[in-house]
Enzyme design. Structure first.
Site, PDB file in Angstrom:
ATOM      1  N   GLU A   1      20.071 -16.701   5.024  1.00 42.71           N
ATOM      2  CA  GLU A   1      21.048 -17.595   4.392  1.00 42.71           C
ATOM      3  C   GLU A   1      21.205 -18.917   5.160  1.00 42.71           C
ATOM      4  OE1 GLU A   1      21.537 -14.357   4.990  1.00 42.71           O
ATOM      5  OE2 GLU A   1      23.277 -13.983   6.217  1.00 42.71           O
TER       6      GLU A   1
ATOM      7  N   ASP B   1      19.882  -6.159   1.967  1.00 44.30           N
ATOM      8  CA  ASP B   1      19.790  -7.506   2.531  1.00 44.30           C
ATOM      9  C   ASP B   1      19.208  -7.416   3.942  1.00 44.30           C
ATOM     10  OD1 ASP B   1      22.087 -10.159   3.517  1.00 44.30           O
ATOM     11  OD2 ASP B   1      20.045 -10.279   2.718  1.00 44.30           O
ATOM     12  N   ASN B   2      18.634  -8.503   4.438  1.00 47.41           N
ATOM     13  CA  ASN B   2      18.255  -8.656   5.852  1.00 47.41           C
ATOM     14  C   ASN B   2      17.183  -7.693   6.348  1.00 47.41           C
ATOM     15  OD1 ASN B   2      21.696  -8.766   5.954  1.00 47.41           O
ATOM     16  ND2 ASN B   2      20.496 -10.617   6.330  1.00 47.41           N
TER      17      ASN B   2
ATOM     18  N   LYS C   1      22.903  -2.913  10.215  1.00 44.56           N
ATOM     19  CA  LYS C   1      21.513  -2.678   9.785  1.00 44.56           C
ATOM     20  C   LYS C   1      20.996  -1.306  10.222  1.00 44.56           C
ATOM     21  CE  LYS C   1      22.456  -6.583   8.348  1.00 44.56           C
ATOM     22  NZ  LYS C   1      23.166  -6.584   7.033  1.00 44.56           N
TER      23      LYS C   1
ATOM     24  N   ASP D   1      24.512  -4.184   2.965  1.00 41.79           N
ATOM     25  CA  ASP D   1      24.638  -5.445   3.708  1.00 41.79           C
ATOM     26  C   ASP D   1      25.550  -5.263   4.908  1.00 41.79           C
ATOM     27  OD1 ASP D   1      25.720  -8.861   2.975  1.00 41.79           O
ATOM     28  OD2 ASP D   1      24.142  -8.088   4.286  1.00 41.79           O
TER      29      ASP D   1
HETATM   30  O1  LIG Z   1      24.839  -7.823  10.681  1.00 44.74           O
HETATM   31  C1  LIG Z   1      24.996  -8.359   9.595  1.00 44.74           C
HETATM   32  N1  LIG Z   1      25.905  -7.878   8.703  1.00 44.74           N
HETATM   33  C2  LIG Z   1      26.650  -6.658   8.976  1.00 44.74           C
HETATM   34  C3  LIG Z   1      27.900  -6.806   9.786  1.00 44.74           C
HETATM   35  C4  LIG Z   1      27.955  -7.602  10.928  1.00 44.74           C
HETATM   36  C5  LIG Z   1      29.145  -7.665  11.671  1.00 44.74           C
HETATM   37  C6  LIG Z   1      30.260  -6.934  11.301  1.00 44.74           C
HETATM   38  C7  LIG Z   1      30.194  -6.145  10.193  1.00 44.74           C
HETATM   39  C8  LIG Z   1      31.421  -5.357   9.852  1.00 44.74           C
HETATM   40  N2  LIG Z   1      31.360  -4.772   8.535  1.00 44.74           N
HETATM   41  C9  LIG Z   1      30.978  -3.462   8.362  1.00 44.74           C
HETATM   42  C10 LIG Z   1      30.442  -2.722   9.404  1.00 44.74           C
HETATM   43  C11 LIG Z   1      30.098  -1.390   9.203  1.00 44.74           C
HETATM   44  C12 LIG Z   1      30.325  -0.811   7.963  1.00 44.74           C
HETATM   45  N3  LIG Z   1      30.122   0.474   7.509  1.00 44.74           N
HETATM   46  N4  LIG Z   1      30.549   0.528   6.205  1.00 44.74           N
HETATM   47  C13 LIG Z   1      30.991  -0.658   5.842  1.00 44.74           C
HETATM   48  C14 LIG Z   1      30.871  -1.548   6.935  1.00 44.74           C
HETATM   49  C15 LIG Z   1      31.204  -2.876   7.121  1.00 44.74           C
HETATM   50  C16 LIG Z   1      29.025  -6.080   9.422  1.00 44.74           C
HETATM   51  C17 LIG Z   1      24.238  -9.582   9.233  1.00 44.74           C
HETATM   52  C18 LIG Z   1      23.744 -10.388  10.273  1.00 44.74           C
HETATM   53  C19 LIG Z   1      23.033 -11.559   9.987  1.00 44.74           C
HETATM   54  C20 LIG Z   1      22.521 -12.402  11.097  1.00 44.74           C
HETATM   55  C21 LIG Z   1      23.313 -12.663  12.208  1.00 44.74           C
HETATM   56  C22 LIG Z   1      22.829 -13.453  13.242  1.00 44.74           C
HETATM   57  C23 LIG Z   1      21.553 -14.006  13.165  1.00 44.74           C
HETATM   58  F1  LIG Z   1      21.097 -14.801  14.163  1.00 44.74           F
HETATM   59  C24 LIG Z   1      20.755 -13.753  12.051  1.00 44.74           C
HETATM   60  C25 LIG Z   1      21.237 -12.942  11.024  1.00 44.74           C
HETATM   61  C26 LIG Z   1      22.806 -11.946   8.652  1.00 44.74           C
HETATM   62  C27 LIG Z   1      23.297 -11.137   7.613  1.00 44.74           C
HETATM   63  O2  LIG Z   1      23.068 -11.475   6.315  1.00 44.74           O
HETATM   64  C28 LIG Z   1      23.995  -9.955   7.893  1.00 44.74           C
HETATM   65  O3  LIG Z   1      24.429  -9.181   6.848  1.00 44.74           O
HETATM   66 MG   LIG Z   2      23.432  -9.802   5.054  1.00 43.04          MG
END
Ligand SMILES: O=C(NCc1cccc(CNc2ccc3[nH]ncc3c2)c1)c1cc(-c2ccc(F)cc2)cc(O)c1O
Ligand SMILES: [Mg+2]
Length: 214
Positions: free
Chosen positions: A199, A169-170, A144, A141
């Site tokens: 979500e 997810d996603n 992506k 998650d």
């Molecule tokens: O992008 C997403 N999630 C990931 C994410 C995103 C930002 C920061 C982090 C920083 N955390 C991170 C990074 C790199 C990493 N490497 N190892 C661990 C680790 C941890 C992670 C996401 C986006 C949408 C979404 C947004 C907008 C929209 F219009 C529709 C849908 C919906 C989701 O359910 C999503 O999950």
């Molecule tokens: Mg997600």
């Protein structure tokens, strides 16, 4: 000074959830994100699919990539058997600070180990540093475009047991096209798509469950 969205989510948990009651933490976040402001938690609809996969796998060790505020971390850990462990990796220190407090409010510190850093750096260290043999379930998650490289890395490091499950997810929104193509075409995975919605919205999204055949 202006609060951040993760801080406001933590506030909703502290105001509306009961300490030590993980399901009330999950409910409080969903109610807040549905009524006040959207946030990228796996959410209640996809969360029910996540619950069913966790219950079916009944994992002893779980890896989560991408903690955010700890919503799915708490949701998964609340279903684990007594001595099971969940390791969750979070790159963003501001998210990690909030997630630790959400996990503590749920009373799940003993089951969950939150490790700060990026998957690419941490996955190769999980065996020696955290005494992990192999994971029964991996919940993807995080970024992506990291789903596919990290899946390959997990395989290379021998971290996924035969019959182990990847749950992503996603896979539709925002989407992980290269990952989907890989797990659906590889003879080493048996994949299944669970159609759902992004979500807190009516936009299509879904989870991809892939069983590693070894
Ligand atoms: O992008 C997403 N999630 C990931 C994410 C995103 C930002 C920061 C982090 C920083 N955390 C991170 C990074 C790199 C990493 N490497 N190892 C661990 C680790 C941890 C992670 C996401 C986006 C949408 C979404 C947004 C907008 C929209 F219009 C529709 C849908 C919906 C989701 O359910 C999503 O999950
Ligand atoms: Mg997600």
């Amino acid at each position: 000074t202006q609060s951040t969205r993760p801080q406001r989510i933590l506030g909703a948990v502290q105001q509306n959830a009961t300490r030590g009651d993980p399901r009330s933490v999950v409910r409080a976040i969903d109610q807040y994100c549905r009524s006040q402001e959207w946030a990228m938690n796996v959410g209640d609809e996809k969360g029910c699919i996540l619950d069913s996969v966790v219950s079916e796998v009944n994992p002893s060790t779980v890896l989560e990539l991408g903690t955010y505020c700890g919503y799915s971390t708490v949701r998964i850990a609340s279903l684990l058997p007594p001595h099971a462990k969940l390791i969750t990796l979070e790159f963003n220190p501001k998210f990690a600070v909030i997630a630790r407090q959400v996990i503590a409010w749920a009373g799940l510190e003993d089951k969950i180990q939150l490790v700060e850093g990026s998957s690419g750096d941490l996955i190769p260290k999980l065996k020696e540093q955290f005494g992990v043999k192999a994971f029964d379930l991996v919940f993807l998650d995080h970024w992506k475009d990291r789903y596919l490289p990290d899946t390959k890395l997990i395989e290379e490091c021998g971290l996924l047991r035969k019959g182990g499950v990847l749950l992503a997810d996603n896979v539709i929104c925002p989407g992980a096209p290269e990952y989907l193509e890989f797990v659906r075409s590889s003879p080493r995975y048996e994949s299944q798509y669970f159609k759902s919605h992004l979500e807190y919205t009516k936009v299509e999204d879904g989870l991809e469950k892939s069983v590693f055949l070894g």
